[in-house]
Design an enzyme around this catalytic site. Structure first.
Site, short mmCIF file in Angstrom:
data_model
loop_
_atom_site.label_atom_id
_atom_site.label_comp_id
_atom_site.label_asym_id
_atom_site.label_seq_id
_atom_site.Cartn_x
_atom_site.Cartn_y
_atom_site.Cartn_z
N ASP A 188 0.82 -1.22 0.00
CA ASP A 188 0.00 0.00 0.00
C ASP A 188 0.85 1.28 0.00
O ASP A 188 0.39 2.34 0.39
CB ASP A 188 -0.98 0.00 1.18
CG ASP A 188 -0.26 -0.16 2.50
OD1 ASP A 188 0.94 -0.47 2.50
OD2 ASP A 188 -0.92 0.03 3.56
N HIS A 191 21.78 3.11 -18.91
CA HIS A 191 20.92 3.58 -17.82
C HIS A 191 21.38 2.98 -16.49
O HIS A 191 20.58 2.44 -15.72
CB HIS A 191 19.44 3.22 -18.08
CG HIS A 191 18.84 4.03 -19.19
ND1 HIS A 191 17.64 3.73 -19.78
CD2 HIS A 191 19.30 5.14 -19.84
CE1 HIS A 191 17.39 4.62 -20.73
NE2 HIS A 191 18.38 5.48 -20.79
N ASP A 202 24.53 11.77 -15.92
CA ASP A 202 23.41 12.10 -16.81
C ASP A 202 22.23 12.39 -15.90
O ASP A 202 21.74 11.50 -15.20
CB ASP A 202 23.14 10.90 -17.73
CG ASP A 202 22.01 11.18 -18.72
OD1 ASP A 202 21.33 12.21 -18.59
OD2 ASP A 202 21.81 10.34 -19.62
N ASP A 213 17.93 17.81 -18.93
CA ASP A 213 18.52 16.49 -19.19
C ASP A 213 19.96 16.70 -19.70
O ASP A 213 20.16 16.87 -20.90
CB ASP A 213 17.66 15.73 -20.22
CG ASP A 213 18.16 14.32 -20.47
OD1 ASP A 213 19.09 13.88 -19.77
OD2 ASP A 213 17.60 13.66 -21.36
N HIS A 225 22.57 4.24 -29.43
CA HIS A 225 21.31 4.99 -29.21
C HIS A 225 21.19 6.15 -30.19
O HIS A 225 22.14 6.47 -30.90
CB HIS A 225 21.20 5.45 -27.76
CG HIS A 225 22.31 6.36 -27.27
ND1 HIS A 225 22.38 7.69 -27.60
CD2 HIS A 225 23.39 6.11 -26.47
CE1 HIS A 225 23.44 8.23 -27.00
NE2 HIS A 225 24.08 7.29 -26.33
N HIS A 266 16.31 13.44 -28.29
CA HIS A 266 14.86 13.24 -28.15
C HIS A 266 14.23 14.56 -27.81
O HIS A 266 14.88 15.46 -27.28
CB HIS A 266 14.57 12.18 -27.07
CG HIS A 266 15.28 12.47 -25.76
ND1 HIS A 266 14.77 13.34 -24.82
CD2 HIS A 266 16.46 12.02 -25.26
CE1 HIS A 266 15.62 13.39 -23.79
NE2 HIS A 266 16.66 12.62 -24.03
N HIS A 308 11.56 12.28 -22.13
CA HIS A 308 11.48 11.80 -23.52
C HIS A 308 10.11 12.27 -23.99
O HIS A 308 9.12 11.54 -23.90
CB HIS A 308 11.62 10.28 -23.59
CG HIS A 308 13.00 9.81 -23.21
ND1 HIS A 308 13.35 8.50 -23.13
CD2 HIS A 308 14.12 10.50 -22.88
CE1 HIS A 308 14.64 8.40 -22.77
NE2 HIS A 308 15.11 9.61 -22.61
N GLU A 318 22.82 14.30 -27.75
CA GLU A 318 23.58 13.53 -26.76
C GLU A 318 24.38 12.37 -27.35
O GLU A 318 24.09 11.20 -27.09
CB GLU A 318 22.64 13.01 -25.67
CG GLU A 318 21.38 12.31 -26.16
CD GLU A 318 20.52 11.84 -24.99
OE1 GLU A 318 21.04 11.08 -24.15
OE2 GLU A 318 19.34 12.21 -24.93
N TYR A 343 30.68 4.00 -26.20
CA TYR A 343 30.68 3.05 -25.08
C TYR A 343 31.45 1.81 -25.51
O TYR A 343 31.05 1.13 -26.47
CB TYR A 343 29.23 2.68 -24.71
CG TYR A 343 28.35 3.91 -24.62
CD1 TYR A 343 28.26 4.64 -23.44
CD2 TYR A 343 27.63 4.37 -25.74
CE1 TYR A 343 27.49 5.80 -23.37
CE2 TYR A 343 26.86 5.52 -25.67
CZ TYR A 343 26.79 6.23 -24.48
OH TYR A 343 26.03 7.38 -24.42
N ARG A 346 29.42 10.19 -22.54
CA ARG A 346 28.25 10.81 -23.18
C ARG A 346 28.27 12.29 -22.83
O ARG A 346 28.58 12.66 -21.69
CB ARG A 346 26.95 10.16 -22.70
CG ARG A 346 25.70 10.78 -23.26
CD ARG A 346 24.47 9.85 -23.17
NE ARG A 346 24.04 9.51 -21.83
CZ ARG A 346 24.22 8.33 -21.25
NH1 ARG A 346 24.85 7.36 -21.88
NH2 ARG A 346 23.79 8.11 -20.03
N GLU A 400 25.74 15.69 -23.28
CA GLU A 400 24.34 15.98 -23.64
C GLU A 400 24.00 17.43 -23.38
O GLU A 400 24.17 17.93 -22.28
CB GLU A 400 23.41 15.07 -22.83
CG GLU A 400 21.94 15.29 -23.12
CD GLU A 400 21.06 14.24 -22.44
OE1 GLU A 400 21.49 13.66 -21.43
OE2 GLU A 400 19.93 14.03 -22.93
N1 GLY Z 1 18.83 9.92 -19.29
C1 GLY Z 1 18.00 9.67 -20.35
C2 GLY Z 1 18.40 10.34 -21.56
O1 GLY Z 1 19.39 11.04 -21.63
O2 GLY Z 1 17.72 10.26 -22.54
MN MN Z 2 20.22 12.32 -20.28
MN MN Z 3 18.46 12.59 -22.95
#
Ligand code: GLY
Ligand code: MN
Ligand code: MN
Length: 448
Positions: free
Chosen positions: A47, A248, A265, A276, A355, A359, A366, A395, A399, A417, A419
Site C-alpha cells: 500500500d 541507464h 546524466d 537532461d 542509441h 529526443h 522523452h 547527446e 561506449y 556521453r 548531452e
Molecule cells: N537519461 C536519459 C536520456 O538522456 O535520454
Molecule cells: Mn540524459
Molecule cells: Mn536525454
C-alpha cells in the site's frame, strides 16, 4: 527607480494560458469531443505509493496536479464547452494523501464552463459525448474512461449523426501543440536547466572527495532541492569507470577511482518541465591520453550535430551528423576497420554507439513525438522539419564494452556521453545548457 521583479511571479503560469490552450484544441477538433484523463496514483509495493506524476497532456491543458480528474472539451456550440471532473473533498483521505482542491475552490480557480465531482463521471460523460461524431481519446490512458468511451461507440444500427462513430487518438493534436514550446514552457525549462547547471557546477569539483556513485547522487539531488527543484527529471545516472558503458546505470556503492571517468546524466524538474544534461569528467581532474582521444571525438560529434540544429533541419539530420563524425573517428583510431561510409552502411558503429542522438524534451523527459504526415502518411517525427520553439537534446556518446576482446585493450571500459538541451530559434538554435563547461580544458579547470 528600478522596478522590482518578483521571480516567483515570472515563473507562474496563469490560468489564462491553460484556457488559451484548451480553446486552441477545441477549435481544432471542431464538432468532436476530446477526453483527457489525469494520471492515477500508482502503488510501488503493497500500500505504498510511487511519487505522483501527472499525465502530461492533462497537465498541459489544466496545470492541475491532482490524480483521477478528467477534462472534457467539446467543439460544439451548444452545452458546456469545457468540463473538469475532479475528486471532491474528503477529510479522511486528505489526512493520508494530502489536500484536495475540491469542486467549490476549483470553480473559482479554473476558467472552465463546469466543475463536477468525479463521482458523476459515469452518468455525465455519455451526455457530453452525445452529439459528437468523433471522440478524441488516448485509449488505454484510464481503464474507467476506456469503458465509457467504448460503450459510447457501440451501436447496432448504421452510423448516424449525433452518435459517435469515430475514435481518434487525442495525441494527434496534443503532440503537435506540445512540440512548439510557448514562453511559459520555455521559462520553466530554462529554470529546470538553471537549477541543474548550478548544482553540477557545485558538485563536480567535489567529486574526488565523494565515497561512491550513490554518495555523489544524493549530494547532487540535495543541491537540486536546495535550489528549488520540484522533482527529478528521471533517476539520476552517475556511473564510474566501466559502469558508464551501461546506458541507464543505477548508481551503486561504487568508489570513484582517481584514474577513472565518471559519467553523469541528470536533470532537475521544475513545475513539470525537465532538464537532461550529461557530462563525463575525470575524477583526478585530468584526462589520460586515451580518455582525451575519445572525449574529443564525442565532443566533435556533439558540435557537428549542433551545427545541424536550425529551422528546416531534422532530428534525423542531427543524428546523421553525429554518426558520421563518430564513425570517421573510430576508423581513424583503427577501432573500426575500413572506411566510414561502409561502417555506417553496415551499422557496425552501433557496437560503440547504440542509441539515437536526441529526443524531444518538455513535460516528459522523452517528450511526446509530434505526429508528422508526409504525402498523406505518418512518418517518424525524426524527419519533421524543425521549427522555432522545438526543444530537444543532443547527446552523442561512445561506449566500449569492457569484455569486448575485439576492441583494443586501452579503450575497453570507457563510456562517454555529452548531452546538451537545445531550443530552435528563428535563425538557428540556442544551447540552453551552455553554463556547464564542456570543453575538455574547461572541465579540467573546474575539476582541479
Ligand atoms: N537519461 C536519459 C536520456 O538522456 O535520454
Ligand atoms: Mn540524459
Ligand atoms: Mn536525454
Amino acid at each position: 527607480m528600478k522596478k522590482r521583479t518578483n521571480k516567483k511571479s515570472l515563473l507562474a503560469t496563469s490560468e489564462t494560458i491553460y484556457s488559451k490552450r484548451r480553446k486552441s484544441l477545441r477549435s481544432q477538433i471542431k464538432g468532436a469531443v476530446a477526453i483527457l484523463p489525469a494520471a492515477s496514483l500508482q502503488y510501488s509495493s503493497r500500500d505504498l505509493l510511487h511519487p505522483f506524476h501527472q499525465d502530461s497532456d492533462f497537465f498541459y491543458f489544466t496545470g492541475f496536479n491532482e490524480p483521477d480528474a478528467v477534462l472534457v472539451l467539446r467543439g460544439a456550440n451548444t452545452g458546456p464547452r469545457s468540463v473538469l471532473f475532479l475528486n471532491e473533498k474528503d477529510p479522511v483521505l486528505e489526512k493520508w494523501n494530502g489536500e484536495r482542491l475540491g469542486t467549490k475552490r476549483a470553480k473559482k480557480k479554473f476558467q472552465v464552463d463546469e466543475i463536477l465531482d468525479i463521482a458523476t463521471l459515469d452518468a455525465v460523460l455519455p451526455t457530453l459525448i452525445k452529439g459528437a461524431d468523433t471522440i478524441h481519446y488516448a485509449l488505454g490512458s484510464s481503464e474507467k474512461v476506456d469503458k465509457l468511451v467504448l460503450g459510447s461507440l457501440k451501436s447496432k444500427i448504421a452510423p448516424q449523426p449525433g452518435h459517435p462513430h469515430g475514435l481518434r487518438d487525442s495525441r494527434v493534436f496534443t503532440s503537435q501543440m506540445r512540440a512548439i514550446k510557448d514562453r511559459y514552457e520555455l521559462r520553466a525549462i530554462r529554470h529546470a536547466i538553471e537549477i541543474t547547471s548550478k548544482s553540477l557546477l557545485q558538485l563536480l569539483p567535489q567529486l574526488k572527495s565523494m565515497s561512491s556513485e550513490l554518495h555523489a547522487t544524493r549530494e547532487l539531488e540535495a543541491l537540486y532541492a536546495r535550489f528549488g527543484a520540484t522533482g527529478l527529471a528521471f533517476p539520476t545516472i552517475i556511473a564510474a569507470g566501466k559502469n558508464a558503458t551501461v546506458l541507464h546505470h543505477q548508481p551503486k556503492h561504487q568508489p570513484l577511482w582517481k584514474r577513472e571517468l565518471v559519467l553523469i546524466d541528470t536533470g532537475a524538474s521544475f513545475k513539470g518541465y525537465n532538464a537532461d544534461i550529461s557530462r563525463t569528467v575525470p575524477v583526478s581532474g585530468k584526462f589520460t591520453e586515451t580518455q582525451a582521444e575519445i572525449y574529443d571525438l564525442v565532443h566533435e560529434a556533439l558540435k557537428a550535430a549542433c551545427n545541424k540544429a536550425k529551422p528546416g533541419s531534422s532530428l534525423e539530420a542531427i543524428h546523421e551528423a553525429a554518426v558520421k563524425t563518430l564513425t570517421t573517428g573510430l576508423c581513424d583510431l583503427k577501432i573500426l576497420r575500413g572506411n566510414p561510409a561502409d561502417r555506417i552502411a553496415d551499422g557496425s558503429y552501433k557496437r560503440f554507439y547504440m542509441h539515437r542522438t536526441g529526443h524531444w524534451l518538455g513535460l516528459d523527459v522523452h517528450d511526446i513525438s509530434p505526429l508528422f504526415e508526409k504525402n498523406g502518411s505518418s512518418v517518424s517525427s525524426y524527419l519533421q522539419p524543425l521549427v522555432a520553439g522545438n526543444v530537444f537534446t543532443i547527446e552523442p556518446g561512445l561506449y566500449f564494452d569492457p569484455k569486448d576482446a575485439k576492441t583494443p585493450a586501452e579503450y575497453r571500459g570507457i563510456g562517454i556521453r555529452l548531452e546538451e538541451n537545445i531550443v530552435i530559434t528563428e535563425n538557428g538554435c540556442e544551447v540552453l545548457t551552455s553554463h556547464v563547461p564542456i570543453e575538455r580544458n574547461d572541465i579540467e579547470q573546474l575539476m582541479a
